[in-house]
Design a protein around this motif. Structure first.
Motif, PDB file in Angstrom:
ATOM      1  N   ALA A   1       0.814  -1.219   0.000  1.00  0.00           N
ATOM      2  CA  ALA A   1       0.000   0.000   0.000  1.00  0.00           C
ATOM      3  C   ALA A   1       0.846   1.267   0.000  1.00  0.00           C
ATOM      4  CB  ALA A   1      -0.926   0.007   1.211  1.00  0.00           C
ATOM      5  N   ASP A   2       2.115   1.181   0.380  1.00  0.00           N
ATOM      6  CA  ASP A   2       2.984   2.355   0.414  1.00  0.00           C
ATOM      7  C   ASP A   2       3.730   2.582  -0.902  1.00  0.00           C
ATOM      8  OD1 ASP A   2       2.284   2.824   3.025  1.00  0.00           O
ATOM      9  OD2 ASP A   2       3.966   1.704   3.843  1.00  0.00           O
ATOM     10  N   GLY A   3       3.489   1.759  -1.885  1.00  0.00           N
ATOM     11  CA  GLY A   3       4.238   1.833  -3.130  1.00  0.00           C
ATOM     12  C   GLY A   3       4.068   3.131  -3.885  1.00  0.00           C
ATOM     13  N   HIS A   4       2.965   3.808  -3.712  1.00  0.00           N
ATOM     14  CA  HIS A   4       2.713   5.054  -4.447  1.00  0.00           C
ATOM     15  C   HIS A   4       3.332   6.283  -3.771  1.00  0.00           C
ATOM     16  CE1 HIS A   4      -0.303   5.181  -1.291  1.00  0.00           C
ATOM     17  NE2 HIS A   4      -0.422   6.469  -1.512  1.00  0.00           N
ATOM     18  N   MET A   5       3.822   6.132  -2.562  1.00  0.00           N
ATOM     19  CA  MET A   5       4.356   7.275  -1.812  1.00  0.00           C
ATOM     20  C   MET A   5       5.844   7.441  -2.127  1.00  0.00           C
ATOM     21  SD  MET A   5       2.350   6.392   1.711  1.00  0.00           S
ATOM     22  CE  MET A   5       2.911   7.759   2.632  1.00  0.00           C
ATOM     23  N   GLU A   6       6.210   8.610  -2.593  1.00  0.00           N
ATOM     24  CA  GLU A   6       7.586   8.853  -2.997  1.00  0.00           C
ATOM     25  C   GLU A   6       8.535   8.998  -1.812  1.00  0.00           C
ATOM     26  OE1 GLU A   6       7.614  12.206  -5.583  1.00  0.00           O
ATOM     27  OE2 GLU A   6       6.230  11.283  -7.001  1.00  0.00           O
ATOM     28  N   HIS A   7       8.057   9.541  -0.694  1.00  0.00           N
ATOM     29  CA  HIS A   7       8.938   9.819   0.433  1.00  0.00           C
ATOM     30  C   HIS A   7       9.150   8.609   1.352  1.00  0.00           C
ATOM     31  CE1 HIS A   7       4.895  10.466   2.038  1.00  0.00           C
ATOM     32  NE2 HIS A   7       5.409  10.210   3.222  1.00  0.00           N
ATOM     33  N   VAL A   8       8.511   7.480   1.063  1.00  0.00           N
ATOM     34  CA  VAL A   8       8.643   6.289   1.888  1.00  0.00           C
ATOM     35  C   VAL A   8       9.523   5.276   1.158  1.00  0.00           C
ATOM     36  CG1 VAL A   8       7.392   4.394   2.973  1.00  0.00           C
ATOM     37  CG2 VAL A   8       6.375   6.664   2.905  1.00  0.00           C
ATOM     38  N   ASP A   9      10.524   4.746   1.877  1.00  0.00           N
ATOM     39  CA  ASP A   9      11.408   3.739   1.304  1.00  0.00           C
ATOM     40  C   ASP A   9      10.720   2.380   1.375  1.00  0.00           C
ATOM     41  OD1 ASP A   9      13.584   2.374   0.284  1.00  0.00           O
ATOM     42  OD2 ASP A   9      14.500   2.135   2.266  1.00  0.00           O
ATOM     43  N   VAL A  10      10.262   1.874   0.248  1.00  0.00           N
ATOM     44  CA  VAL A  10       9.538   0.604   0.216  1.00  0.00           C
ATOM     45  C   VAL A  10      10.358  -0.512  -0.427  1.00  0.00           C
ATOM     46  CG1 VAL A  10       7.260   1.665   0.211  1.00  0.00           C
ATOM     47  CG2 VAL A  10       8.401   1.208  -1.946  1.00  0.00           C
ATOM     48  N   ALA A  11      11.593  -0.231  -0.795  1.00  0.00           N
ATOM     49  CA  ALA A  11      12.407  -1.238  -1.477  1.00  0.00           C
ATOM     50  C   ALA A  11      12.598  -2.488  -0.625  1.00  0.00           C
ATOM     51  CB  ALA A  11      13.763  -0.651  -1.846  1.00  0.00           C
ATOM     52  N   SER A  12      12.719  -2.325   0.690  1.00  0.00           N
ATOM     53  CA  SER A  12      12.932  -3.487   1.555  1.00  0.00           C
ATOM     54  C   SER A  12      11.638  -4.242   1.835  1.00  0.00           C
ATOM     55  CB  SER A  12      13.552  -3.046   2.882  1.00  0.00           C
ATOM     56  OG  SER A  12      12.663  -2.196   3.568  1.00  0.00           O
ATOM     57  N   ARG A  13      10.501  -3.618   1.574  1.00  0.00           N
ATOM     58  CA  ARG A  13       9.221  -4.262   1.874  1.00  0.00           C
ATOM     59  C   ARG A  13       8.583  -4.940   0.668  1.00  0.00           C
ATOM     60  NH1 ARG A  13       6.437   0.786   4.696  1.00  0.00           N
ATOM     61  NH2 ARG A  13       8.179   1.393   5.985  1.00  0.00           N
ATOM     62  N   LEU A  14       9.104  -4.751  -0.505  1.00  0.00           N
ATOM     63  CA  LEU A  14       8.467  -5.282  -1.701  1.00  0.00           C
ATOM     64  C   LEU A  14       8.508  -6.802  -1.774  1.00  0.00           C
ATOM     65  CD1 LEU A  14       9.656  -2.720  -4.384  1.00  0.00           C
ATOM     66  CD2 LEU A  14       7.408  -2.895  -3.320  1.00  0.00           C
ATOM     67  N   ASP A  15       9.440  -7.405  -1.101  1.00  0.00           N
ATOM     68  CA  ASP A  15       9.613  -8.845  -1.195  1.00  0.00           C
ATOM     69  C   ASP A  15       8.618  -9.648  -0.358  1.00  0.00           C
ATOM     70  OD1 ASP A  15      11.761  -8.288  -2.812  1.00  0.00           O
ATOM     71  OD2 ASP A  15      13.203  -8.380  -1.179  1.00  0.00           O
ATOM     72  N   TYR A  16       7.997  -9.048   0.623  1.00  0.00           N
ATOM     73  CA  TYR A  16       7.114  -9.786   1.523  1.00  0.00           C
ATOM     74  C   TYR A  16       5.836 -10.177   0.792  1.00  0.00           C
ATOM     75  CZ  TYR A  16      10.230  -8.244   5.186  1.00  0.00           C
ATOM     76  OH  TYR A  16      11.333  -8.023   5.951  1.00  0.00           O
ATOM     77  N   ASN A  17       5.406 -11.423   0.989  1.00  0.00           N
ATOM     78  CA  ASN A  17       4.197 -11.865   0.320  1.00  0.00           C
ATOM     79  C   ASN A  17       3.195 -12.573   1.233  1.00  0.00           C
ATOM     80  OD1 ASN A  17       5.823 -14.104   0.573  1.00  0.00           O
ATOM     81  ND2 ASN A  17       5.885 -14.606  -1.593  1.00  0.00           N
ATOM     82  N   TYR A  18       3.495 -12.732   2.516  1.00  0.00           N
ATOM     83  CA  TYR A  18       2.541 -13.335   3.454  1.00  0.00           C
ATOM     84  C   TYR A  18       2.612 -12.648   4.816  1.00  0.00           C
ATOM     85  CZ  TYR A  18       1.537 -17.116   0.264  1.00  0.00           C
ATOM     86  OH  TYR A  18       1.124 -17.834  -0.821  1.00  0.00           O
ATOM     87  N   VAL A  19       1.472 -12.638   5.503  1.00  0.00           N
ATOM     88  CA  VAL A  19       1.373 -12.113   6.867  1.00  0.00           C
ATOM     89  C   VAL A  19       0.625 -13.139   7.707  1.00  0.00           C
ATOM     90  CG1 VAL A  19       0.429 -10.292   8.334  1.00  0.00           C
ATOM     91  CG2 VAL A  19       1.311  -9.727   6.081  1.00  0.00           C
ATOM     92  N   PHE A  20       1.185 -13.457   8.857  1.00  0.00           N
ATOM     93  CA  PHE A  20       0.540 -14.364   9.803  1.00  0.00           C
ATOM     94  C   PHE A  20       0.320 -13.633  11.125  1.00  0.00           C
ATOM     95  CE2 PHE A  20       3.185 -17.830   7.605  1.00  0.00           C
ATOM     96  CZ  PHE A  20       2.221 -18.007   6.635  1.00  0.00           C
ATOM     97  N   VAL A  21      -0.799 -13.939  11.771  1.00  0.00           N
ATOM     98  CA  VAL A  21      -1.080 -13.444  13.117  1.00  0.00           C
ATOM     99  C   VAL A  21      -1.172 -14.666  14.020  1.00  0.00           C
ATOM    100  CG1 VAL A  21      -2.699 -12.181  14.578  1.00  0.00           C
ATOM    101  CG2 VAL A  21      -2.340 -11.458  12.217  1.00  0.00           C
ATOM    102  N   SER A  22      -0.391 -14.654  15.071  1.00  0.00           N
ATOM    103  CA  SER A  22      -0.365 -15.807  15.970  1.00  0.00           C
ATOM    104  C   SER A  22      -1.554 -15.785  16.916  1.00  0.00           C
ATOM    105  CB  SER A  22       0.930 -15.811  16.786  1.00  0.00           C
ATOM    106  OG  SER A  22       0.893 -14.783  17.752  1.00  0.00           O
ATOM    107  N   THR A  23      -1.779 -16.922  17.540  1.00  0.00           N
ATOM    108  CA  THR A  23      -2.779 -16.991  18.608  1.00  0.00           C
ATOM    109  C   THR A  23      -2.186 -16.351  19.860  1.00  0.00           C
ATOM    110  OG1 THR A  23      -1.969 -19.174  19.240  1.00  0.00           O
ATOM    111  CG2 THR A  23      -3.834 -19.093  17.705  1.00  0.00           C
ATOM    112  N   ASP A  24      -2.920 -16.368  20.939  1.00  0.00           N
ATOM    113  CA  ASP A  24      -2.469 -15.768  22.190  1.00  0.00           C
ATOM    114  C   ASP A  24      -1.270 -16.532  22.740  1.00  0.00           C
ATOM    115  OD1 ASP A  24      -2.314 -14.282  24.501  1.00  0.00           O
ATOM    116  OD2 ASP A  24      -3.982 -15.293  25.486  1.00  0.00           O
TER     117      ASP A  24
END
Length: 124
Positions: A58-81
């Protein structure tokens, strides 16, 4: 005087017992070797409440935010308690041993369900 305090104390104790408890969860952002993880691979991790596939940053369109390190991520997990520190360490160790993970970042956070209930009550 004691008779007037009994009812409010009983009501307060009942409300306290029925309020949901806060949880300690981990948000895991990872880069998998494959674009399509199978459900069995995710379930094998254990203690996963939610799993999401990242379609676009979602930050890809923002010029002032460095997103180069975040482009590679493709999954998000949320753990249980994970209430105990040992559970959290075991979960982290299990994630580090996964063969389909190239890199990952882990962010701990605490939920506050009472705050959510109060805000929903206020907003309605």
């Amino acid at each position: 005087m004691l008779n007037t305090l009994v009812v409010p104390l009983m009501v307060a104790a009942a409300v306290y017992l029925y309020l949901p408890r806060p949880e300690r969860n981990l948000l895991v952002v990872l880069q998998a070797k494959s674009k399509d993880l199978k459900l069995e691979q995710i379930q094998a991790i254990g203690q996963i409440k939610n799993a999401f596939q990242i379609v676009q940053n979602a930050d890809g369109h923002m010029e002032h935010v460095d997103v180069a390190s975040r482009l590679d991520y493709n999954y998000v997990f949320v753990s249980t308690d994970l209430t105990k520190k040992e559970e959290e360490e075991q979960f982290r160790a299990k994630l580090e041993q996964l063969e389909f993970v190239n890199k990952m970042e882990i962010f701990p956070y605490k939920t506050n369900p009472v705050r959510r209930i109060l805000l929903n009550f206020i907003l309605k």
